[in-house]
Design a protein around this motif. Structure first.
Motif, PDB file in Angstrom:
ATOM      1  N   PHE A 295       0.843  -1.189   0.000  1.00  0.00           N
ATOM      2  CA  PHE A 295       0.000   0.000   0.000  1.00  0.00           C
ATOM      3  C   PHE A 295       0.877   1.236   0.000  1.00  0.00           C
ATOM      4  O   PHE A 295       1.870   1.309   0.727  1.00  0.00           O
ATOM      5  CB  PHE A 295      -0.917   0.011   1.223  1.00  0.00           C
ATOM      6  CG  PHE A 295      -1.732   1.271   1.323  1.00  0.00           C
ATOM      7  CD1 PHE A 295      -2.647   1.587   0.322  1.00  0.00           C
ATOM      8  CD2 PHE A 295      -1.560   2.146   2.377  1.00  0.00           C
ATOM      9  CE1 PHE A 295      -3.390   2.757   0.382  1.00  0.00           C
ATOM     10  CE2 PHE A 295      -2.302   3.324   2.450  1.00  0.00           C
ATOM     11  CZ  PHE A 295      -3.220   3.632   1.450  1.00  0.00           C
ATOM     12  N   GLY A 296       0.524   2.159  -0.848  1.00  0.00           N
ATOM     13  CA  GLY A 296       1.266   3.405  -0.911  1.00  0.00           C
ATOM     14  C   GLY A 296       0.531   4.397  -1.787  1.00  0.00           C
ATOM     15  O   GLY A 296      -0.696   4.317  -1.930  1.00  0.00           O
ATOM     16  N   ASP A 297       1.277   5.328  -2.375  1.00  0.00           N
ATOM     17  CA  ASP A 297       0.640   6.231  -3.335  1.00  0.00           C
ATOM     18  C   ASP A 297       1.608   6.507  -4.463  1.00  0.00           C
ATOM     19  O   ASP A 297       2.839   6.470  -4.273  1.00  0.00           O
ATOM     20  CB  ASP A 297       0.224   7.540  -2.660  1.00  0.00           C
ATOM     21  CG  ASP A 297       1.409   8.434  -2.360  1.00  0.00           C
ATOM     22  OD1 ASP A 297       2.052   8.207  -1.321  1.00  0.00           O
ATOM     23  OD2 ASP A 297       1.723   9.318  -3.186  1.00  0.00           O
ATOM     24  N   TYR A 298       1.060   6.739  -5.623  1.00  0.00           N
ATOM     25  CA  TYR A 298       1.863   7.152  -6.772  1.00  0.00           C
ATOM     26  C   TYR A 298       1.301   8.484  -7.231  1.00  0.00           C
ATOM     27  O   TYR A 298       0.117   8.581  -7.570  1.00  0.00           O
ATOM     28  CB  TYR A 298       1.778   6.113  -7.897  1.00  0.00           C
ATOM     29  CG  TYR A 298       2.705   6.433  -9.043  1.00  0.00           C
ATOM     30  CD1 TYR A 298       4.083   6.232  -8.917  1.00  0.00           C
ATOM     31  CD2 TYR A 298       2.215   6.967 -10.237  1.00  0.00           C
ATOM     32  CE1 TYR A 298       4.943   6.542  -9.954  1.00  0.00           C
ATOM     33  CE2 TYR A 298       3.071   7.273 -11.285  1.00  0.00           C
ATOM     34  CZ  TYR A 298       4.441   7.059 -11.130  1.00  0.00           C
ATOM     35  OH  TYR A 298       5.300   7.373 -12.164  1.00  0.00           O
ATOM     36  N   LYS A 299       2.133   9.503  -7.205  1.00  0.00           N
ATOM     37  CA  LYS A 299       1.678  10.859  -7.542  1.00  0.00           C
ATOM     38  C   LYS A 299       0.407  11.206  -6.777  1.00  0.00           C
ATOM     39  O   LYS A 299      -0.563  11.702  -7.341  1.00  0.00           O
ATOM     40  CB  LYS A 299       1.472  10.996  -9.051  1.00  0.00           C
ATOM     41  CG  LYS A 299       2.783  10.887  -9.835  1.00  0.00           C
ATOM     42  CD  LYS A 299       2.638  11.325 -11.278  1.00  0.00           C
ATOM     43  CE  LYS A 299       4.031  11.578 -11.866  1.00  0.00           C
ATOM     44  NZ  LYS A 299       4.005  11.828 -13.318  1.00  0.00           N
ATOM     45  N   LYS A 300       0.412  10.867  -5.505  1.00  0.00           N
ATOM     46  CA  LYS A 300      -0.685  11.185  -4.569  1.00  0.00           C
ATOM     47  C   LYS A 300      -1.963  10.366  -4.802  1.00  0.00           C
ATOM     48  O   LYS A 300      -2.970  10.566  -4.119  1.00  0.00           O
ATOM     49  CB  LYS A 300      -1.051  12.682  -4.599  1.00  0.00           C
ATOM     50  CG  LYS A 300       0.097  13.628  -4.283  1.00  0.00           C
ATOM     51  CD  LYS A 300       0.226  13.812  -2.771  1.00  0.00           C
ATOM     52  CE  LYS A 300       1.301  14.825  -2.403  1.00  0.00           C
ATOM     53  NZ  LYS A 300       2.674  14.271  -2.628  1.00  0.00           N
ATOM     54  N   ILE A 301      -1.948   9.459  -5.742  1.00  0.00           N
ATOM     55  CA  ILE A 301      -3.101   8.571  -5.927  1.00  0.00           C
ATOM     56  C   ILE A 301      -2.843   7.293  -5.130  1.00  0.00           C
ATOM     57  O   ILE A 301      -1.786   6.671  -5.290  1.00  0.00           O
ATOM     58  CB  ILE A 301      -3.321   8.213  -7.416  1.00  0.00           C
ATOM     59  CG1 ILE A 301      -3.565   9.495  -8.231  1.00  0.00           C
ATOM     60  CG2 ILE A 301      -4.489   7.237  -7.571  1.00  0.00           C
ATOM     61  CD1 ILE A 301      -3.686   9.237  -9.721  1.00  0.00           C
ATOM     62  N   PRO A 302      -3.794   6.893  -4.268  1.00  0.00           N
ATOM     63  CA  PRO A 302      -3.544   5.680  -3.489  1.00  0.00           C
ATOM     64  C   PRO A 302      -3.347   4.469  -4.394  1.00  0.00           C
ATOM     65  O   PRO A 302      -4.004   4.333  -5.429  1.00  0.00           O
ATOM     66  CB  PRO A 302      -4.795   5.534  -2.617  1.00  0.00           C
ATOM     67  CG  PRO A 302      -5.787   6.498  -3.140  1.00  0.00           C
ATOM     68  CD  PRO A 302      -5.061   7.535  -3.934  1.00  0.00           C
TER      69      PRO A 302
END
Ligand code: AMP
Ligand code: MG
Length: 410
Positions: A295-302
């Motif tokens: 779980f994380g975010d890429y360019k602020k998208i979860p």
């Protein structure tokens, strides 16, 4: 990093999500959508006193003594079909023929069903009689549905966050709500990853398998009330994974969901790419199946990276993604209800929180569960044969036969 429990991981994920924006849709487009505002009744239901029977509106006092042997004769002064608006006032000794759903005329306080009269001509279009004999007594209020008996104007009838059911749509129509404030559908970008993956219509080749996760997960996303944007399959290269994440970011989706490539294999690039323009919050959960879950975010998208094994991907969706989509979609539901089931046989576990495939059936009035086939996380057939996931809590290594555990019906 210490490995997270299922509960910790779910809390971390959920804390990241807020409901999406809302939109107003015509009633016809609202099935299964989530209400964005409380609905307050603007009128009473029923909106006027009306008959629950085909029969004759009467004054109850006039027919108090009526019996089959000693009927009471009334003059029929009006004919009131459904949809009409009677202007008469019923006087002593008078009746009005009335249809189900038609307004009760002033002066009347009961309806005598046609079966309790001498009037037998019930064909469509038959005119009312001039007189009618009432064969049974009645009382004030009988066979009248009073205004407001179901809903009073001003009542909250449906709450914000409710997933609209078919009967809700009917109620909204009754209340004159022709356009409905709902949350828009969350949009989820989905991709699989792995050099071994073939589309389902390709012939099998040495060392290859067909991509099943794209199909299971897309259907699960839709089942959870969200929209899926299918991005296909990423190769096991940094650039291929990066290209799909960029595509997802450009689409401004609400969630990026992938499967595979988040374990510790030499070709698992997903984590690395995420961290090139985002962050990884965690990438393992103490559960079975489904330990490699990122779980994380890429360019602020979860971003949620599910495991590659087909059963692990399914379980990961049920345990984490369904709840996240529930939160995104503004729903106050979203999580499956658990039921308690009795294990027909002893179940061994390894101490991790485990989600086991089982067939649950009712035996002697109780839910009884039996595991289906081999529980290996690649064995999709035993998931297909199951109708439930049994939830074996963390720390439990053996559930004796006859003991109860919690389960989700799937
Ligand atoms: P990975 O997480 O990449 O190590 O994959 C774990 C296992 O899941 C491997 O056996 C993969 O072949 C399998 N797998 C990965 N992706 C899929 C998929 N989309 N459909 C079916 N099996 C998959
Ligand atoms: Mg792989």
């Amino acid at each position: 990093m210490t490995i997270l429990s299922v509960d910790q991981a779910r809390k971390r994920i959920l804390s990241y999500f807020q409901p999406v924006t809302t939109e107003t849709l015509p009633l016809t487009g609202c099935s299964r959508r989530v209400l964005a505002e409380d609905i307050v009744a603007a009128n009473d239901l029923p909106p006027f006193d009306n008959s629950s029977m085909d029969g004759f509106a009467v004054r109850a006092a006039d027919v108090a003594d009526a019996t089959t042997d000693s009927p009471c004769t009334l003059r029929v002064v009006a004919d009131i079909p459904a949809g009409s608006h009677p202007s008469i006032v019923l006087a002593e000794g008078e009746a009005a023929r009335i249809m189900t759903g038609a307004p009760i005329p002033a002066g009347a306080d009961a309806v005598v069903p046609v079966e309790d009269t001498d009037f037998n001509d019930r064909d469509a279009g038959a005119p009312p009689p001039e007189e009618v004999q009432i064969l049974k007594t009645t009382q004030t209020g009988w066979n009248i549905r009073p205004r407001g008996m179901d809903i009073l104007s001003g009542e909250v009838v449906l709450q914000k966050g409710r997933g609209l059911k078919p009967q809700d749509l009917g109620l909204l129509a009754m209340l004159g709500v022709a356009s409905v404030p709902v949350f828009r559908k969350p949009r989820v970008a989905l991709f699989s990853s792995g050099d071994e993956l073939l589309p389902p219509d390709a012939p099998l080749e040495e060392g290859k398998i067909r991509d099943s996760n794209s199909f299971t997960l897309a259907a699960l996303i839709e089942d959870a009330g969200a929209e899926v944007v299918r991005l296909g399959v990423a190769k096991d290269t940094y650039d291929s994974v990066k290209a799909l994440l960029e595509k997802a970011a450009a689409l401004h989706v609400d969630l990026i969901l992938s499967s595979a490539g988040v374990s510790v294999g030499a070709f698992d690039f997903v984590k690395q790419v995420i961290e090139s323009d985002g962050s990884m919050d965690f990438w393992r959960v103490n559960m079975r199946p489904g330990k490699p879950l990122a779980f994380g975010d890429y360019k602020k998208i979860p971003f949620i990276g599910l495991p590659g094994n087909p059963v692990s991907a399914f379980v990961g969706f049920e345990v984490f993604v369904r709840a996240a989509l529930g939160r995104l979609s503004g729903s106050f539901g979203g999580i499956r209800q658990t039921i308690r089931v009795r294990c027909a046989e002893q179940i061994d576990s390894d101490g991790r929180e485990s989600y086991l495939r089982a067939q649950v059936q009712v035996e002697d009035g109780a839910f009884v569960a039996r595991l289906t086939g081999h529980q290996g996380s690649g064995n999709l057939h035993s998931l297909v044969q199951a109708n439930a996931l049994l939830i074996i809590p963390a720390g439990v290594k053996c559930v004796p036969a006859g003991q109860e555990v919690e389960a989700w019906l799937i």
